[in-house]
Design a protein around this motif. Structure first.
Motif, PDB file in Angstrom:
ATOM      1  N   SER A  53      24.355 -25.866   2.627  1.00 28.74           N
ATOM      2  CA  SER A  53      23.241 -24.920   2.719  1.00 28.74           C
ATOM      3  C   SER A  53      22.290 -25.059   1.535  1.00 28.74           C
ATOM      4  O   SER A  53      21.111 -24.713   1.635  1.00 28.74           O
ATOM      5  CB  SER A  53      23.767 -23.481   2.789  1.00 28.74           C
ATOM      6  N   LEU A  54      22.797 -25.559   0.421  1.00 36.35           N
ATOM      7  CA  LEU A  54      21.972 -25.749  -0.775  1.00 36.35           C
ATOM      8  C   LEU A  54      21.296 -27.107  -0.809  1.00 36.35           C
ATOM      9  O   LEU A  54      20.574 -27.415  -1.758  1.00 36.35           O
ATOM     10  CB  LEU A  54      22.843 -25.578  -2.032  1.00 36.35           C
ATOM     11  N   TRP A  55      21.498 -27.924   0.205  1.00 37.32           N
ATOM     12  CA  TRP A  55      20.900 -29.263   0.272  1.00 37.32           C
ATOM     13  C   TRP A  55      19.475 -29.131   0.811  1.00 37.32           C
ATOM     14  O   TRP A  55      19.283 -28.809   1.985  1.00 37.32           O
ATOM     15  CB  TRP A  55      21.740 -30.142   1.183  1.00 37.32           C
ATOM     16  N   PRO A  56      18.444 -29.353  -0.015  1.00 34.74           N
ATOM     17  CA  PRO A  56      17.065 -29.172   0.452  1.00 34.74           C
ATOM     18  C   PRO A  56      16.722 -29.985   1.693  1.00 34.74           C
ATOM     19  O   PRO A  56      15.994 -29.515   2.562  1.00 34.74           O
ATOM     20  CB  PRO A  56      16.228 -29.617  -0.759  1.00 34.74           C
ATOM     21  N   ALA A  57      17.235 -31.206   1.792  1.00 32.19           N
ATOM     22  CA  ALA A  57      16.919 -32.040   2.954  1.00 32.19           C
ATOM     23  C   ALA A  57      17.418 -31.396   4.236  1.00 32.19           C
ATOM     24  O   ALA A  57      16.722 -31.379   5.258  1.00 32.19           O
ATOM     25  CB  ALA A  57      17.535 -33.427   2.781  1.00 32.19           C
ATOM     26  N   ASN A 112      16.190 -39.299   8.150  1.00 29.65           N
ATOM     27  CA  ASN A 112      16.668 -40.310   7.218  1.00 29.65           C
ATOM     28  C   ASN A 112      16.435 -39.810   5.790  1.00 29.65           C
ATOM     29  O   ASN A 112      15.292 -39.722   5.344  1.00 29.65           O
ATOM     30  CB  ASN A 112      15.932 -41.635   7.420  1.00 29.65           C
ATOM     31  N   VAL A 113      17.499 -39.504   5.079  1.00 32.79           N
ATOM     32  CA  VAL A 113      17.386 -39.012   3.703  1.00 32.79           C
ATOM     33  C   VAL A 113      17.311 -40.220   2.774  1.00 32.79           C
ATOM     34  O   VAL A 113      18.225 -41.027   2.718  1.00 32.79           O
ATOM     35  CB  VAL A 113      18.589 -38.129   3.343  1.00 32.79           C
ATOM     36  N   GLU A 114      16.221 -40.318   2.027  1.00 34.95           N
ATOM     37  CA  GLU A 114      15.999 -41.490   1.184  1.00 34.95           C
ATOM     38  C   GLU A 114      15.803 -41.141  -0.284  1.00 34.95           C
ATOM     39  O   GLU A 114      15.286 -41.941  -1.058  1.00 34.95           O
ATOM     40  CB  GLU A 114      14.779 -42.275   1.702  1.00 34.95           C
ATOM     41  N   VAL A 156      12.146 -27.478  -5.616  1.00 32.36           N
ATOM     42  CA  VAL A 156      12.221 -28.937  -5.629  1.00 32.36           C
ATOM     43  C   VAL A 156      11.078 -29.498  -4.799  1.00 32.36           C
ATOM     44  O   VAL A 156      10.491 -28.806  -3.975  1.00 32.36           O
ATOM     45  CB  VAL A 156      13.565 -29.435  -5.056  1.00 32.36           C
ATOM     46  N   ASN A 157      10.777 -30.762  -5.020  1.00 32.83           N
ATOM     47  CA  ASN A 157       9.722 -31.424  -4.262  1.00 32.83           C
ATOM     48  C   ASN A 157      10.325 -32.281  -3.159  1.00 32.83           C
ATOM     49  O   ASN A 157      11.203 -33.100  -3.403  1.00 32.83           O
ATOM     50  CB  ASN A 157       8.884 -32.314  -5.187  1.00 32.83           C
ATOM     51  N   ILE A 158       9.850 -32.068  -1.950  1.00 38.15           N
ATOM     52  CA  ILE A 158      10.313 -32.832  -0.794  1.00 38.15           C
ATOM     53  C   ILE A 158       9.097 -33.419  -0.091  1.00 38.15           C
ATOM     54  O   ILE A 158       8.120 -32.708   0.160  1.00 38.15           O
ATOM     55  CB  ILE A 158      11.075 -31.938   0.213  1.00 38.15           C
ATOM     56  N   THR A 213      10.348 -39.119  -4.192  1.00 36.68           N
ATOM     57  CA  THR A 213      11.228 -39.823  -3.272  1.00 36.68           C
ATOM     58  C   THR A 213      11.028 -39.222  -1.881  1.00 36.68           C
ATOM     59  O   THR A 213      10.566 -38.097  -1.745  1.00 36.68           O
ATOM     60  CB  THR A 213      12.693 -39.692  -3.698  1.00 36.68           C
ATOM     61  N   LYS A 214      11.361 -39.957  -0.850  1.00 37.46           N
ATOM     62  CA  LYS A 214      10.988 -39.551   0.501  1.00 37.46           C
ATOM     63  C   LYS A 214      12.203 -39.161   1.351  1.00 37.46           C
ATOM     64  O   LYS A 214      13.226 -39.810   1.322  1.00 37.46           O
ATOM     65  CB  LYS A 214      10.228 -40.689   1.200  1.00 37.46           C
ATOM     66  N   VAL A 215      12.030 -38.087   2.090  1.00 37.86           N
ATOM     67  CA  VAL A 215      12.985 -37.709   3.127  1.00 37.86           C
ATOM     68  C   VAL A 215      12.273 -37.979   4.442  1.00 37.86           C
ATOM     69  O   VAL A 215      11.288 -37.331   4.771  1.00 37.86           O
ATOM     70  CB  VAL A 215      13.361 -36.217   3.023  1.00 37.86           C
ATOM     71  N   VAL A 216      12.759 -38.957   5.202  1.00 45.40           N
ATOM     72  CA  VAL A 216      12.072 -39.369   6.413  1.00 45.40           C
ATOM     73  C   VAL A 216      12.705 -38.689   7.605  1.00 45.40           C
ATOM     74  O   VAL A 216      13.907 -38.784   7.812  1.00 45.40           O
ATOM     75  CB  VAL A 216      12.150 -40.903   6.597  1.00 45.40           C
ATOM     76  N   GLY A 217      11.918 -37.993   8.369  1.00 42.71           N
ATOM     77  CA  GLY A 217      12.465 -37.287   9.538  1.00 42.71           C
ATOM     78  C   GLY A 217      11.555 -37.435  10.732  1.00 42.71           C
ATOM     79  O   GLY A 217      10.337 -37.566  10.591  1.00 42.71           O
ATOM     80  N   LYS A 218      12.148 -37.415  11.916  1.00 47.23           N
ATOM     81  CA  LYS A 218      11.359 -37.448  13.143  1.00 47.23           C
ATOM     82  C   LYS A 218      11.603 -36.142  13.885  1.00 47.23           C
ATOM     83  O   LYS A 218      12.711 -35.851  14.280  1.00 47.23           O
ATOM     84  CB  LYS A 218      11.777 -38.623  14.027  1.00 47.23           C
ATOM     85  N   LYS A 219      10.563 -35.352  14.033  1.00 47.46           N
ATOM     86  CA  LYS A 219      10.703 -34.059  14.706  1.00 47.46           C
ATOM     87  C   LYS A 219      10.939 -34.258  16.192  1.00 47.46           C
ATOM     88  O   LYS A 219      10.343 -35.100  16.816  1.00 47.46           O
ATOM     89  CB  LYS A 219       9.452 -33.217  14.489  1.00 47.46           C
TER      90      LYS A 219
END
Length: 220
Positions: A53-57, A112-114, A156-158, A213-219
């Motif tokens: 639950s504390l994982w921003p991604a 995709n968490v990067e 945090v920055n996402i 850094t990038k968190v790549v996601g497809k909605k």
């Protein structure tokens, strides 16, 4: 691999470290006995839920319903999957757990968490597991619970990239914590539903020119 839809009932209140660990309820001549294996397992389950639950991604994925209509159920199921992984493979190490976390994020949340954030999540979960199983010490659980209760202070920055967008600039989101009025039930760690673990090769993190850094996601 697909998540189970029956994530189980949610307790009325968030678990406390004392209740999950036995809290001194069992005594022998006034001396508190060690928590039972059942209490330790319950504490581990709750701690895994707090850590995820504390994982921003994962929070961003849930906030945007990247897992579809059952996104929140999938999050609860996710915690159960990690718990079951330890049951079936007690010697799971950091790297194996990191791969597992990334695979679930990709398979169930199309994300995709990067940013390598899975490294810290895995480390936190394994530290909790070792404390509970080997030392029967619940301090890491209390720490996780306190961090979860103070989650509104997180900042945090996402950076989120929509892979389906064509001809549109990357969409940047700055995650400034959990809103108190969010339409998400965060008041309890639920019962967990386990599954077998998947495997996936880790992707190298990508850093843009601004240092994000990038968190790549497809909605969906």
């Amino acid at each position: 691999m697909s998540a189970q839809s029956n994530a189980g009932p949610t307790p009325a209140g968030a678990p406390s470290a004392s209740s999950s660990s036995g809290g001194g309820g069992n005594t022998n001549g006034g001396v508190a006995l060690p928590p039972s294996p059942e209490k330790l397992q319950q504490a581990l389950d709750h701690g895994i839920w707090y850590a995820l639950s504390l994982w921003p991604a994962l929070h961003v994925a849930c906030q945007n319903a990247w897992g579809g209509e059952a996104t929140m159920d999938k999050k609860d199921w996710f915690a159960g999957a990690v718990s079951e992984l330890f049951t079936q493979q007690p010697e799971t190490d950091n790297e194996e757990l990191e791969i597992f976390l990334l695979q679930i994020m990709q398979d169930e949340f199309d994300c995709n968490v990067e940013d390598d954030s899975e490294v810290e999540v895995a480390r936190t979960i394994l530290r909790l597991k070792n404390s509970l199983v080997e030392d029967r010490e619940v301090a890491p659980l209390r720490e996780l619970e306190q961090r979860w209760r103070n989650r509104g202070q997180m900042k945090v920055n996402i950076q989120v990239i929509d892979n389906e967008a064509e001809g549109v600039d990357d969409d940047e989101e700055e995650f400034e914590g959990f809103d108190d009025d969010e339409d998400v039930d965060m008041d309890a760690a639920p019962d967990l539903v386990p599954v077998m673990q998947p495997r996936k090769e880790k992707a190298e993190p990508e850093v843009d020119e601004d240092g994000f850094t990038k968190v790549v996601g497809k909605k969906r």
